[in-house]
Design a protein around this motif. Structure first.
Motif, PDB file in Angstrom:
ATOM      1  N   GLN A 403       0.817  -1.212   0.000  1.00  0.00           N
ATOM      2  CA  GLN A 403       0.000   0.000   0.000  1.00  0.00           C
ATOM      3  C   GLN A 403       0.853   1.266   0.000  1.00  0.00           C
ATOM      4  N   MET A 404       0.244   2.350  -0.436  1.00  0.00           N
ATOM      5  CA  MET A 404       0.915   3.637  -0.355  1.00  0.00           C
ATOM      6  C   MET A 404       0.156   4.557   0.593  1.00  0.00           C
ATOM      7  N   VAL A 405       0.909   5.070   1.587  1.00  0.00           N
ATOM      8  CA  VAL A 405       0.334   6.054   2.495  1.00  0.00           C
ATOM      9  C   VAL A 405       0.955   7.398   2.159  1.00  0.00           C
ATOM     10  N   ALA A 406       0.127   8.409   1.997  1.00  0.00           N
ATOM     11  CA  ALA A 406       0.651   9.741   1.695  1.00  0.00           C
ATOM     12  C   ALA A 406       0.488  10.635   2.914  1.00  0.00           C
ATOM     13  N   LEU A 407       1.524  11.383   3.229  1.00  0.00           N
ATOM     14  CA  LEU A 407       1.459  12.354   4.314  1.00  0.00           C
ATOM     15  C   LEU A 407       1.417  13.739   3.711  1.00  0.00           C
ATOM     16  N   VAL A 408       0.419  14.507   4.091  1.00  0.00           N
ATOM     17  CA  VAL A 408       0.371  15.892   3.622  1.00  0.00           C
ATOM     18  C   VAL A 408       0.225  16.804   4.832  1.00  0.00           C
ATOM     19  N   GLY A 409       0.472  18.058   4.640  1.00  0.00           N
ATOM     20  CA  GLY A 409       0.341  19.000   5.747  1.00  0.00           C
ATOM     21  C   GLY A 409       1.305  20.139   5.567  1.00  0.00           C
ATOM     22  N   SER A 410       1.127  21.181   6.370  1.00  0.00           N
ATOM     23  CA  SER A 410       1.965  22.358   6.190  1.00  0.00           C
ATOM     24  C   SER A 410       3.380  22.081   6.671  1.00  0.00           C
ATOM     25  N   SER A 411       4.267  22.957   6.286  1.00  0.00           N
ATOM     26  CA  SER A 411       5.681  22.801   6.624  1.00  0.00           C
ATOM     27  C   SER A 411       5.882  22.905   8.130  1.00  0.00           C
ATOM     28  N   GLY A 412       6.710  22.021   8.662  1.00  0.00           N
ATOM     29  CA  GLY A 412       6.966  22.024  10.102  1.00  0.00           C
ATOM     30  C   GLY A 412       5.970  21.186  10.888  1.00  0.00           C
ATOM     31  N   ALA A 413       5.064  20.491  10.194  1.00  0.00           N
ATOM     32  CA  ALA A 413       4.033  19.717  10.885  1.00  0.00           C
ATOM     33  C   ALA A 413       4.603  18.445  11.502  1.00  0.00           C
ATOM     34  N   LEU A 571      -0.636  16.749  -6.038  1.00  0.00           N
ATOM     35  CA  LEU A 571      -1.954  16.147  -6.021  1.00  0.00           C
ATOM     36  C   LEU A 571      -1.950  14.754  -6.627  1.00  0.00           C
ATOM     37  N   SER A 572      -1.188  14.620  -7.740  1.00  0.00           N
ATOM     38  CA  SER A 572      -1.208  13.352  -8.459  1.00  0.00           C
ATOM     39  C   SER A 572      -0.810  12.200  -7.550  1.00  0.00           C
ATOM     40  N   THR A 573       0.249  12.395  -6.776  1.00  0.00           N
ATOM     41  CA  THR A 573       0.723  11.353  -5.878  1.00  0.00           C
ATOM     42  C   THR A 573      -0.315  11.075  -4.809  1.00  0.00           C
ATOM     43  N   VAL A 574      -0.858  12.159  -4.279  1.00  0.00           N
ATOM     44  CA  VAL A 574      -1.797  12.025  -3.181  1.00  0.00           C
ATOM     45  C   VAL A 574      -3.050  11.272  -3.620  1.00  0.00           C
ATOM     46  N   ARG A 575      -3.531  11.601  -4.790  1.00  0.00           N
ATOM     47  CA  ARG A 575      -4.759  10.948  -5.281  1.00  0.00           C
ATOM     48  C   ARG A 575      -4.573   9.451  -5.392  1.00  0.00           C
ATOM     49  N   ALA A 576      -3.356   9.033  -5.732  1.00  0.00           N
ATOM     50  CA  ALA A 576      -3.110   7.617  -5.943  1.00  0.00           C
ATOM     51  C   ALA A 576      -2.949   6.854  -4.638  1.00  0.00           C
ATOM     52  N   ALA A 577      -2.816   7.565  -3.518  1.00  0.00           N
ATOM     53  CA  ALA A 577      -2.522   6.889  -2.252  1.00  0.00           C
ATOM     54  C   ALA A 577      -3.716   6.090  -1.755  1.00  0.00           C
ATOM     55  N   ASP A 578      -3.420   4.975  -1.071  1.00  0.00           N
ATOM     56  CA  ASP A 578      -4.479   4.177  -0.473  1.00  0.00           C
ATOM     57  C   ASP A 578      -5.026   4.859   0.767  1.00  0.00           C
ATOM     58  N   LEU A 579      -4.113   5.606   1.416  1.00  0.00           N
ATOM     59  CA  LEU A 579      -4.521   6.285   2.641  1.00  0.00           C
ATOM     60  C   LEU A 579      -3.801   7.624   2.679  1.00  0.00           C
ATOM     61  N   ILE A 580      -4.554   8.670   2.994  1.00  0.00           N
ATOM     62  CA  ILE A 580      -3.949   9.993   3.112  1.00  0.00           C
ATOM     63  C   ILE A 580      -4.055  10.431   4.560  1.00  0.00           C
ATOM     64  N   ARG A 591      -7.816  11.615   8.264  1.00  0.00           N
ATOM     65  CA  ARG A 591      -7.317  10.475   7.497  1.00  0.00           C
ATOM     66  C   ARG A 591      -8.415   9.914   6.612  1.00  0.00           C
ATOM     67  N   GLY A 592      -8.020   9.369   5.467  1.00  0.00           N
ATOM     68  CA  GLY A 592      -8.999   8.811   4.545  1.00  0.00           C
ATOM     69  C   GLY A 592      -8.460   8.829   3.138  1.00  0.00           C
ATOM     70  N   THR A 593      -9.327   8.474   2.182  1.00  0.00           N
ATOM     71  CA  THR A 593      -8.909   8.555   0.787  1.00  0.00           C
ATOM     72  C   THR A 593      -9.188   9.969   0.281  1.00  0.00           C
ATOM     73  N   HIS A 594      -8.671  10.215  -0.907  1.00  0.00           N
ATOM     74  CA  HIS A 594      -8.836  11.543  -1.502  1.00  0.00           C
ATOM     75  C   HIS A 594     -10.319  11.931  -1.537  1.00  0.00           C
ATOM     76  N   ALA A 595     -11.131  11.012  -2.029  1.00  0.00           N
ATOM     77  CA  ALA A 595     -12.556  11.305  -2.176  1.00  0.00           C
ATOM     78  C   ALA A 595     -13.209  11.559  -0.820  1.00  0.00           C
ATOM     79  N   GLU A 596     -12.902  10.675   0.146  1.00  0.00           N
ATOM     80  CA  GLU A 596     -13.500  10.827   1.476  1.00  0.00           C
ATOM     81  C   GLU A 596     -13.139  12.169   2.101  1.00  0.00           C
ATOM     82  N   LEU A 597     -11.854  12.503   1.991  1.00  0.00           N
ATOM     83  CA  LEU A 597     -11.387  13.722   2.649  1.00  0.00           C
ATOM     84  C   LEU A 597     -11.951  14.972   1.982  1.00  0.00           C
ATOM     85  N   LEU A 598     -12.052  14.911   0.655  1.00  0.00           N
ATOM     86  CA  LEU A 598     -12.629  16.053  -0.055  1.00  0.00           C
ATOM     87  C   LEU A 598     -14.082  16.255   0.356  1.00  0.00           C
TER      88      LEU A 598
END
Ligand SMILES: Nc1ncnc2c1ncn2[C@@H]1O[C@H](COP(=O)(O)OP(=O)(O)O)[C@@H](O)[C@H]1O
Ligand SMILES: [Mg+2]
Length: 631
Positions: A403-413, A571-580, A591-598
Motif C-alpha cells: 500500500q501507499m500512504v501519503a502524508l500531507v500538511g503544512s511545513s513544520g508539521a 496532487l497526483s501522488t496524493v490521489r493515488a494513495a491508499d490512505l492519506i 485520514r482517509g482517501t482523496h474522495a472521502e477527505l474532499l
C-alpha cells in the motif's frame, strides 16, 4: 578586550581538568597489546643511557695512560673499546628508533580506527550538531599528540632518568666536590626552565585550538554549498578577517614558541659552558696539586656535558606528559559518547515477504544536545540540556504490504520526522514503529537498511564516480543492473553522453549535476537497491517542471508493488494513495482517501485548494505514479 583576547579566554575555559587514575588506566589499556615491544624499548633506552656514561670514563682512562707512560697496547685497547661503544650505541639507537616508531604508529592506528568506528555508530542527531572540522581535528591532531606521549616522552623520561643517575654517580665517584659546585649552577636555569616549559605547552594548546577552528572554517566555507552561500549572502571580507585573526595569532605563537625555546637552549648552553669552565678550573687546580688524575678532569668535563641535556628534558617532562594526557582525554571524550541508538544483542531480521509499516501511538521529541553531542565539538562552552519539545504527539497509522500512504500538511508539521523514525535514525519516546510487525528497535541495522529505501529532498551524493554512488546501495549489482536502474530513472541517456560515462566523478553533494539529475540519480540508487519499503520525502519538491516529469516517471517505477510512505506536495501522488494522512502540529488531523477527505470538507479540502491546485497536474491519468500504484 581585543578580539584575540576573547578567543584566548574562550579557549582556556575548557582546559584545566584533573587527570584521573581512570584515564591513566585507560591509556595503559591502549599500551597493553604492545607491551612486549614496549618493555624491550624501555630496556634498550636504559641500556643506551648506561652506554653513554661509558665513553667519557674510557676517554679519561686514555689520558691517564698517556700521562703515566703506559704501554701502547693499553691505549689501543681503550680506544678500541670507545669505538666499540660508539658502534653499539649507533646500532642500538637504530633498533630503538625502529621500536618506538612501530609503537607510535601502531598506537595512532589503534586510536584512529577506534574513533572512526565509534563516530560511525553515532546517531544522525550527533552529526546535525557537530562541526566536521572539529571532529576531523580530533582524528588527526589529538591522536598524534597522544602518540607522542608514548614514544618521545616515555623513552625520554626513562632514558634521561637513567643517564642522569649514572652520570651523577660517575661524577661523584671521581670528585664529589667538583660535582657539588657544578650542580650549584643548576637552579640558575632549572627554575626558569620549568616556567618556560609550562608557557610553551599553553601556547601549543592555544595554537592547536586555533588550527582546529581554522580547519572547521575551511571545511565549511570551502565546500560547494558553503562557498556558494558565502558568494551569495556572505561577507567575504569578514570571513577573511576572522581567518586572518586566527592565522596571525598562530604566527605570533609560532614566533613566541621559537624564541622561548631558543632562549631556553641559549641559557642551557651558557650554564653548561660556565659549569665546564668551573670543572676545568677546579679540576686543573686539584690536578696540579696531584689530588686528581688528568684523565679524571677530562672524564668529568665530558660527563658534565652529558648531564644538562637530560636535566632539561626531565624539567619539561611533566608538561609534555600533561599535554599528551590532554590529547588522550580529548580522544577518549569522543570514544565515551554513548551512541543513543544501538542494535540489541538479540536483534532479528525483518520477516521475509511483503512488509507492513505501522506507527503505534508514536510520541517523539528530538534529543537534547547534551545527550548526543560534545561541547568541544560544537565549539560552545556548555551544551543545552533542555529536553526538546515534543514534535509528534501520538501518531498512529498502518500501511499494509504494497500500500501507499501519503502524508500531507503544512511545513513544520512533523512529516519528515515521521519519515526519519522509520529507518530508525531516531528512536521514539513512546509507542512503537514496526516493520513487518516487528518493532524497529528489535531489528538489526543491516536488515533495516536492506528493507528500506529512502529518497529525500536533498539527495546526497558522495564525491565519487556515478558508479560508486549507485553501488553504495547494492555493491554486488552487475553492470547490466546498474544500466537498467539508470534507464528506469530516465538517466541512461545523460550518463551515456558523459565522456567518462559511469566513471564520471560527481562533486560533493552532486554539485556537477543539476538538481533534477541528482534527484534522478538518487532514485536510480533506490531502484538498484530494490527495497521492499520505499520512503519518499518530497523527493521532487526541489525540481523544475521539465525534470519533474522525468523524475515522476522514475518514481512510478520505484513505487510499483512496494509498501510506500510518501510525503507529497503533488496532487497526483496524493490521489493515488491508499490512505492519506493530514499531519498538523505533530498529530494526524484527518485520514482517509482523496474522495472521502474532499467530501469531508476539512483541512484537506483547504490544502487541496491552496497547495495542490497546480494547473499542470490536472490530468492524473497521465501520471505514472498514479498509474503504478495498485488500484
Ligand atoms: N534535527 C532537529 N532537531 C530539532 N528539531 C527539529 C529537527 N528537525 C526538525 N525539527 C523540528 O521538528 C518539527 C517538525 O519538523 P519536520 O518533521 O521537518 O516538518 P515537515 O517535514 O512536516 O515540514 C519542526 O518544528 C522542526 O523545527
Ligand atoms: Mg520535511
Amino acid at each position: 578586550m581585543t578580539a584575540w583576547h576573547q578567543l584566548y579566554s574562550m579557549n582556556n575555559q575548557r582546559e584545566r581538568r584533573p587527570v584521573t587514575r581512570a584515564t591513566l588506566r585507560r591509556i595503559g589499556g591502549f599500551a597493553r597489546p604492545h607491551r612486549a615491544r614496549l618493555t624491550l624499548f624501555l630496556v634498550l633506552s636504559v641500556v643506551m643511557a648506561g652506554l653513554a656514561v661509558g665513553s667519557p670514563l674510557l676517554a679519561g682512562r686514555v689520558v691517564d695512560a698517556i700521562f703515566n707512560g703506559e704501554p701502547l697496547s693499553v691505549v689501543v685497547t681503550v680506544a678500541a673499546l670507545i669505538a666499540g661503544l660508539a658502534l653499539a650505541e649507533a646500532g642500538l639507537g637504530l633498533v630503538n628508533r625502529w621500536l618506538s616508531a612501530g609503537l607510535g604508529e601502531s598506537l595512532i592506528l589503534d586510536l584512529r580506527t577506534a574513533v572512526f568506528d565509534h563516530v560511525q555508530k553515532m546517531p544522525v542527531a550527533f552529526f546535525t550538531r557537530t562541526r566536521t572540522g572539529a571532529l576531523v581535528s580530533r582524528l588527526n591532531n589529538d591522536v598524534i599528540g597522544a602518540q607522542r606521549a608514548f614514544t618521545d616522552t616515555l623513552s625520554g623520561v626513562a632514558g634521561n632518568f637513567v643517564t642522569l643517575v649514572l652520570t651523577l654517580i660517575a661524577m661523584i665517584g671521581i670528585s664529589w666536590q667538583i660535582t657539588l659546585l657544578a650542580l650549584l649552577l643548576l637552579p640558575l636555569f632549572m627554575v626558569p626552565a620549568r616556567r618556560m616549559g609550562t608557557r610553551i605547552a599553553r601556547l601549543r594548546r592555544e595554537a592547536a585550538d586555533h588550527n582546529a577552528a581554522m580547519g572547521t572554517q575551511m571545511t565549511e566555507r570551502f565546500s560547494a554549498p558553503g562557498a556558494t552561500l558565502v558568494k551569495l549572502f556572505g561577507r567575504p571580507a569578514h570571513e577573511s578577517a576572522e581567518f586572518a585573526l586566527r592565522a596571525r595569532r598562530v604566527r605570533d605563537i609560532g614566533v613566541r614558541t621559537a624564541m622561548t625555546q631558543s632562549a631556553f637552549v641559549t641559557a642551557l648552553t651558557l650554564v653548561s659552558a660556565l659549569a665546564l669552565a668551573l670543572v676545568y678550573g677546579l679540576g686543573g687546580f686539584y690536578a696540579l696539586r696531584d689530588q686528581l688524575a688528568p684523565g679524571a678532569v677530562v672524564a668529568m668535563a665530558m660527563l658534565l656535558t652529558r648531564l644538562y641535556a637530560p636535566l632539561t628534558a626531565l624539567a619539561s617532562a611533566r608538561v609534555d606528559v600533561m599535554s599528551a594526557i590532554v590529547s588522550f582525554e580529548r580522544v577518549f571524550e569522543v570514544l565515551d559518547l554513548k551512541p543513543l541508538i544501538q542494535e540489541r544483542p538479540d536483534a532479528r531480521e525483518v520477516p521475509e515477504g511483503p512488509v507492513a509499516v505501522e506507527f503505534d501511538d508514536v510520541r517523539f521529541a528530538y534529543p537534547s544536545a547534551d545527550k548526543v553531542s560534545l561541547a568541544s565539538l560544537e565549539e560552545v562552552a556548555t551544551l543545552d540540556s533542555r529536553g526538546g519539545v515534543e514534535v509528534l504527539h501520538g501518531i498512529s497509522f498502518r500501511a499494509e504490504p504494497g500500500q501507499m500512504v501519503a502524508l500531507v500538511g503544512s511545513s513544520g508539521a512533523g512529516k519528515s520526522t515521521i519519515a526519519q523514525l522509520l529507518p530508525r535514525l531516531y528512536d521514539v519516546d513512546a509507542g512503537a514503529v514496526r516493520l513487518g510487525g516487528v518493532d524497529v528497535r528489535d531489528l538489526t541495522a543491516d536488515s533495516i537498511r536492506d528493507t528500506l529505501g529512502m529518497v529525500t529532498q536533498d539527495g546526497h551524493l558522495f564525491h565519487e564516480t556515478i558508479r560508486a554512488n549507485l553501488l553504495l546501495a547494492r555493491p554486488e549489482a552487475t553492470e547490466g543492473e546498474v544500466w537498467d536502474a539508470l534507464t528506469r530513472a530516465r538517466l541512461a541517456g545523460l550518463v551515456e553522453s558523459l565522456p567518462d560515462g559511469l566513471d564520471t566523478v560527481v562533486g560533493e553533494r552532486g554539485y556537477r549535476l543539476s538538481g533534477g539529475e541528482r534527484q534522478r540519480l538518487t532514485i536510480a540508487r533506490l531502484l538498484l537497491a530494490r527495497p521492499r519499503v520505499v520512503i519518499l520525502d518530497e523527493a521532487t519538491a526541489a525540481l523544475d517542471s521539465t525534470s519533474e516529469a522525468a523524475v515522476q516517471a522514475a518514481l512510478g517505477e520505484a513505487l510499483a508493488g512496494r509498501t510506500a510512505v510518501v510525503i507529497a506536495h503533488r496532487l497526483s501522488t496524493v490521489r493515488a494513495a491508499d490512505l492519506i494522512l493530514v499531519i498538523e502540529d505533530g498529530r494526524v488531523a484527518e485520514r482517509g482517501t482523496h474522495a472521502e477527505l474532499l467530501a469531508a470538507g476539512g483541512r484537506y479540502e483547504e490544502l487541496y485548494r491552496t497547495q495542490f491546485a497546480e494547473p499542470t497536474l490536472s490530468a492524473p491519468e497521465d501520471d505514472p505514479v498514479a498509474a503504478a500504484a495498485p488500484a
